[in-house]
Design an enzyme around this catalytic site. Structure first.
Site, PDB file in Angstrom:
ATOM      1  N   ASN A 129      -8.194  -4.602   2.378  1.00 34.15           N
ATOM      2  CA  ASN A 129      -7.423  -3.509   2.980  1.00 34.15           C
ATOM      3  C   ASN A 129      -6.804  -2.646   1.908  1.00 34.15           C
ATOM      4  O   ASN A 129      -6.487  -3.109   0.812  1.00 34.15           O
ATOM      5  CB  ASN A 129      -6.359  -4.059   3.940  1.00 34.15           C
ATOM      6  CG  ASN A 129      -5.031  -4.328   3.254  1.00 34.15           C
ATOM      7  OD1 ASN A 129      -4.210  -3.435   3.051  1.00 34.15           O
ATOM      8  ND2 ASN A 129      -4.826  -5.579   2.848  1.00 34.15           N
ATOM      9  N   PHE A 157       0.824   0.650   2.995  1.00 31.75           N
ATOM     10  CA  PHE A 157       2.154   0.612   3.611  1.00 31.75           C
ATOM     11  C   PHE A 157       2.282   1.593   4.774  1.00 31.75           C
ATOM     12  O   PHE A 157       3.101   2.512   4.743  1.00 31.75           O
ATOM     13  CB  PHE A 157       3.241   0.901   2.565  1.00 31.75           C
ATOM     14  CG  PHE A 157       3.613  -0.268   1.690  1.00 31.75           C
ATOM     15  CD1 PHE A 157       3.298  -1.569   2.044  1.00 31.75           C
ATOM     16  CD2 PHE A 157       4.313  -0.053   0.506  1.00 31.75           C
ATOM     17  CE1 PHE A 157       3.662  -2.639   1.229  1.00 31.75           C
ATOM     18  CE2 PHE A 157       4.683  -1.110  -0.312  1.00 31.75           C
ATOM     19  CZ  PHE A 157       4.352  -2.404   0.046  1.00 31.75           C
ATOM     20  N   SER A 180       1.958  -5.228  -3.595  1.00 29.66           N
ATOM     21  CA  SER A 180       0.808  -4.619  -2.917  1.00 29.66           C
ATOM     22  C   SER A 180      -0.005  -3.815  -3.924  1.00 29.66           C
ATOM     23  O   SER A 180       0.561  -3.061  -4.718  1.00 29.66           O
ATOM     24  CB  SER A 180       1.282  -3.692  -1.800  1.00 29.66           C
ATOM     25  OG  SER A 180       0.214  -2.860  -1.404  1.00 29.66           O
ATOM     26  N   ASN A 195      -1.907  -1.389  -3.169  1.00 27.77           N
ATOM     27  CA  ASN A 195      -2.329  -0.141  -2.535  1.00 27.77           C
ATOM     28  C   ASN A 195      -1.332   1.004  -2.612  1.00 27.77           C
ATOM     29  O   ASN A 195      -1.516   2.037  -1.975  1.00 27.77           O
ATOM     30  CB  ASN A 195      -2.691  -0.422  -1.070  1.00 27.77           C
ATOM     31  CG  ASN A 195      -3.791  -1.459  -0.967  1.00 27.77           C
ATOM     32  OD1 ASN A 195      -4.743  -1.428  -1.745  1.00 27.77           O
ATOM     33  ND2 ASN A 195      -3.644  -2.408  -0.057  1.00 27.77           N
ATOM     34  N   THR A 196      -0.243   0.810  -3.349  1.00 27.01           N
ATOM     35  CA  THR A 196       0.675   1.910  -3.642  1.00 27.01           C
ATOM     36  C   THR A 196       0.663   2.066  -5.152  1.00 27.01           C
ATOM     37  O   THR A 196       1.098   1.158  -5.865  1.00 27.01           O
ATOM     38  CB  THR A 196       2.103   1.591  -3.134  1.00 27.01           C
ATOM     39  OG1 THR A 196       2.063   1.455  -1.717  1.00 27.01           O
ATOM     40  CG2 THR A 196       3.095   2.677  -3.512  1.00 27.01           C
ATOM     41  N   LYS A 255       7.763 -11.488  -3.593  1.00 23.56           N
ATOM     42  CA  LYS A 255       6.335 -11.808  -3.388  1.00 23.56           C
ATOM     43  C   LYS A 255       5.538 -11.286  -4.574  1.00 23.56           C
ATOM     44  O   LYS A 255       5.679 -10.120  -4.950  1.00 23.56           O
ATOM     45  CB  LYS A 255       5.838 -11.176  -2.095  1.00 23.56           C
ATOM     46  CG  LYS A 255       4.398 -11.562  -1.768  1.00 23.56           C
ATOM     47  CD  LYS A 255       4.055 -11.173  -0.345  1.00 23.56           C
ATOM     48  CE  LYS A 255       2.619 -11.516   0.000  1.00 23.56           C
ATOM     49  NZ  LYS A 255       2.284 -11.130   1.367  1.00 23.56           N
ATOM     50  N   ASN A 263       0.170 -12.245  -2.871  1.00 23.28           N
ATOM     51  CA  ASN A 263      -0.369 -11.111  -2.125  1.00 23.28           C
ATOM     52  C   ASN A 263      -1.903 -11.095  -2.268  1.00 23.28           C
ATOM     53  O   ASN A 263      -2.486 -12.030  -2.816  1.00 23.28           O
ATOM     54  CB  ASN A 263       0.259  -9.816  -2.671  1.00 23.28           C
ATOM     55  CG  ASN A 263       0.452  -8.784  -1.570  1.00 23.28           C
ATOM     56  OD1 ASN A 263      -0.463  -8.535  -0.788  1.00 23.28           O
ATOM     57  ND2 ASN A 263       1.618  -8.176  -1.505  1.00 23.28           N
TER      58      ASN A 263
HETATM   59  C1  LIG Z   1      -4.536  -6.120   6.754  1.00 22.47           C
HETATM   60  C2  LIG Z   1      -3.533  -6.725   5.808  1.00 22.47           C
HETATM   61  C3  LIG Z   1      -2.302  -6.107   5.624  1.00 22.47           C
HETATM   62  C4  LIG Z   1      -1.375  -6.647   4.754  1.00 22.47           C
HETATM   63  N1  LIG Z   1      -0.151  -6.043   4.613  1.00 22.47           N
HETATM   64  C5  LIG Z   1       0.791  -6.623   3.842  1.00 22.47           C
HETATM   65  C6  LIG Z   1       2.086  -6.062   3.738  1.00 22.47           C
HETATM   66  O1  LIG Z   1       2.388  -5.026   4.337  1.00 22.47           O
HETATM   67  N2  LIG Z   1       2.987  -6.671   2.936  1.00 22.47           N
HETATM   68  C7  LIG Z   1       2.703  -7.820   2.252  1.00 22.47           C
HETATM   69  O2  LIG Z   1       3.573  -8.362   1.568  1.00 22.47           O
HETATM   70  N3  LIG Z   1       1.482  -8.380   2.335  1.00 22.47           N
HETATM   71  C8  LIG Z   1       0.528  -7.813   3.111  1.00 22.47           C
HETATM   72  N4  LIG Z   1      -0.704  -8.386   3.200  1.00 22.47           N
HETATM   73  C9  LIG Z   1      -0.999  -9.599   2.401  1.00 22.47           C
HETATM   74  C10 LIG Z   1      -0.799 -10.882   3.197  1.00 22.47           C
HETATM   75  O3  LIG Z   1       0.545 -11.068   3.584  1.00 22.47           O
HETATM   76  C11 LIG Z   1      -1.233 -12.106   2.370  1.00 22.47           C
HETATM   77  O4  LIG Z   1      -0.440 -12.190   1.210  1.00 22.47           O
HETATM   78  C12 LIG Z   1      -2.693 -12.044   1.950  1.00 22.47           C
HETATM   79  O5  LIG Z   1      -3.470 -11.463   2.985  1.00 22.47           O
HETATM   80  C13 LIG Z   1      -3.255 -13.414   1.650  1.00 22.47           C
HETATM   81  O6  LIG Z   1      -3.229 -14.251   2.766  1.00 22.47           O
HETATM   82  P1  LIG Z   1      -4.526 -14.547   3.673  1.00 22.47           P
HETATM   83  O7  LIG Z   1      -5.633 -14.954   2.751  1.00 22.47           O
HETATM   84  O8  LIG Z   1      -4.084 -15.597   4.624  1.00 22.47           O
HETATM   85  O9  LIG Z   1      -4.832 -13.268   4.370  1.00 22.47           O
HETATM   86  C14 LIG Z   1      -1.670  -7.851   4.065  1.00 22.47           C
HETATM   87  C15 LIG Z   1      -2.905  -8.469   4.259  1.00 22.47           C
HETATM   88  C16 LIG Z   1      -3.832  -7.927   5.117  1.00 22.47           C
HETATM   89  C17 LIG Z   1      -5.161  -8.613   5.294  1.00 22.47           C
END
Ligand SMILES: Cc1cc2nc3c(=O)[nH]c(=O)nc-3n(C[C@H](O)[C@H](O)[C@H](O)COP(=O)(O)O)c2cc1C
Length: 370
Positions: free
Chosen positions: A123, A127, A188, A190-191, A226, A255
């Site tokens: 993704n 934000f 993140s 992505n910023t 995080k 993350n």
């Molecule tokens: C679609 C998507 C959106 C995410 N948005 C955020 C976010 O806004 N803030 C954040 O701290 N992590 C965000 N994450 C990261 C997740 O919280 C997590 O750290 C990461 O996906 C790893 O866990 P997983 O393998 O179970 O997905 C996002 C992940 C995904 C897939």
């Protein structure tokens, strides 16, 4: 049910736009959670048992917050705080909402979220958030539910770094009443430039501003930072110092990864913007290595919440034994289906029974401490 999901529903969903499906799933939960009958049905579907799985051997307390079990929905699944009760009904003990920004922000142009395989996501949402005021209003609905809600705080893209402490504090102020704990999310990918805020000085300024707001409110709630899985060990040590020196509760590791090699493995370009998550072994190992490193350096002087590639009991146990007292799942809710939390919780209890372990706390850090 898991077979029906994995063999029929998941292959179908895999062909759909990932963000569209995600929004539909969240809104379906939102509708279901408003009515006791649909809420009960949801639980049946997710757990194929008549009651929510509960076992006191799974109870964990983190920074004074009590969780029924160690499984929390990670940030990103419910950025707006619209499906907390529904997610809880699926077997999660709590939900980390967000990341929430001080002001509304659209995020990057679509498409910006993909399932690269049925279990691996990329993704670059960037934000997208309705802003702290809307999220606070959404969360008021759950005030009497007693479900621990974490608030992940992010920074609006056009806010300069020098104002980062102020905007993080603003989100904490607006969501203070709804939050069981807060998280500073400066990891993140992505910023542009955001991850620089993981450095010691800017991070210290941010955590002190958030602590300052909580002091004015009268009581500090647990606060986490995080981190990215791509940080060097030295940078992780800097974050550990900031956490310990400022009396924070702990670290959420990790993350999504920015690794070009992993992106290329799934046909994406190495330098395109986006974070990889889910069922990639290399990514999962990167996240687990960060958990283990923190545990090795800090022992039990801080709490670790482990996240990254957890999809079943074995991958949950890896993070717990590396040092995580709680764990989070995001991508596997899509990959494994709505019963993922119930399955993991049952699996943890079965494992503990087999091994003669009387409480989940006895597994925390087992692989690192010995
Ligand atoms: C679609 C998507 C959106 C995410 N948005 C955020 C976010 O806004 N803030 C954040 O701290 N992590 C965000 N994450 C990261 C997740 O919280 C997590 O750290 C990461 O996906 C790893 O866990 P997983 O393998 O179970 O997905 C996002 C992940 C995904 C897939």
């Amino acid at each position: 049910m898991p077979e029906i999901y994995k063999n029929i529903v998941s292959p179908f969903l895999y062909k759909q736009d990932s963000e569209t499906w995600h929004t539909r799933a969240r809104e379906a939960l939102h509708l279901a959670e408003a009515n006791p009958l649909t809420l009960w049905l949801l639980e049946k579907i997710a757990t194929y048992k008549s009651e929510r799985f509960y076992d006191e051997r799974l109870n964990v307390v983190i920074g004074g917050v009590e969780f029924d079990n160690p499984l929390i929905v990670g940030a990103g699944w419910d950025k707006q705080g619209r499906a907390v009760r529904g997610l809880h009904q699926l077997g999660f003990s709590g939900v980390e909402v967000g990341s929430v920004l001080a002001y509304p922000q659209e995020g990057n142009p679509k498409p910006r979220q993909w399932m690269l395989t049925p279990g691996i996501a990329m993704n670059r949402l960037g934000f997208n958030s309705p802003g702290a005021e809307v999220v606070a209003r959404n969360l008021r609905r759950y005030e009497r539910d007693g479900i621990p809600v974490g608030i992940s705080i992010g920074k609006n893209k056009d806010v300069p770094d020098i104002e980062a402490p102020g905007v993080h504090a603003l989100v904490a102020e607006k969501l203070y009443d709804q939050a069981a704990y807060f998280v500073i999310n400066v990891s993140s990918p992505n910023t542009p430039g955001l991850r620089k805020l993981q450095d010691k000085e800017p991070l210290t300024d941010i955590v002190q501003a958030v602590n300052g707001v909580m002091d004015v409110k009268g009581c500090r709630k647990p606060l986490f930072v995080k981190i990215a899985p791509d940080l060097t060990s030295t940078s992780v040590d800097d974050v550990i110092d900031v956490v310990l020196n400022n009396g924070l509760t702990g670290i959420i590791a990790t993350n999504t990864t920015n690794s070009g090699d992993i992106k290329e493995r799934y046909g994406r370009s190495a330098n395109e913007m986006g974070g990889i998550s889910g069922d990639d072994q290399e990514y999962r190992d990167m996240a687990t290595a960060k958990v283990a490193h923190i545990r090795r350096v800090a022992g039990d002087s801080l709490e670790i919440i482990g996240v990254g590639g957890i999809k079943d009991t074995a991958t949950a146990l890896e993070k717990i034994k590396a040092g995580a007292r709680a764990i989070q799942v995001v991508t596997a809710i899509r990959g494994e289906g709505p019963s993922v939390a119930a399955k993991i919780n049952r699996g943890l209890v079965e494992y503990m029974q087999q091994e003669g372990i009387s409480h989940i706390n006895d597994l925390v850090g087992l692989d690192v401490d010995r």
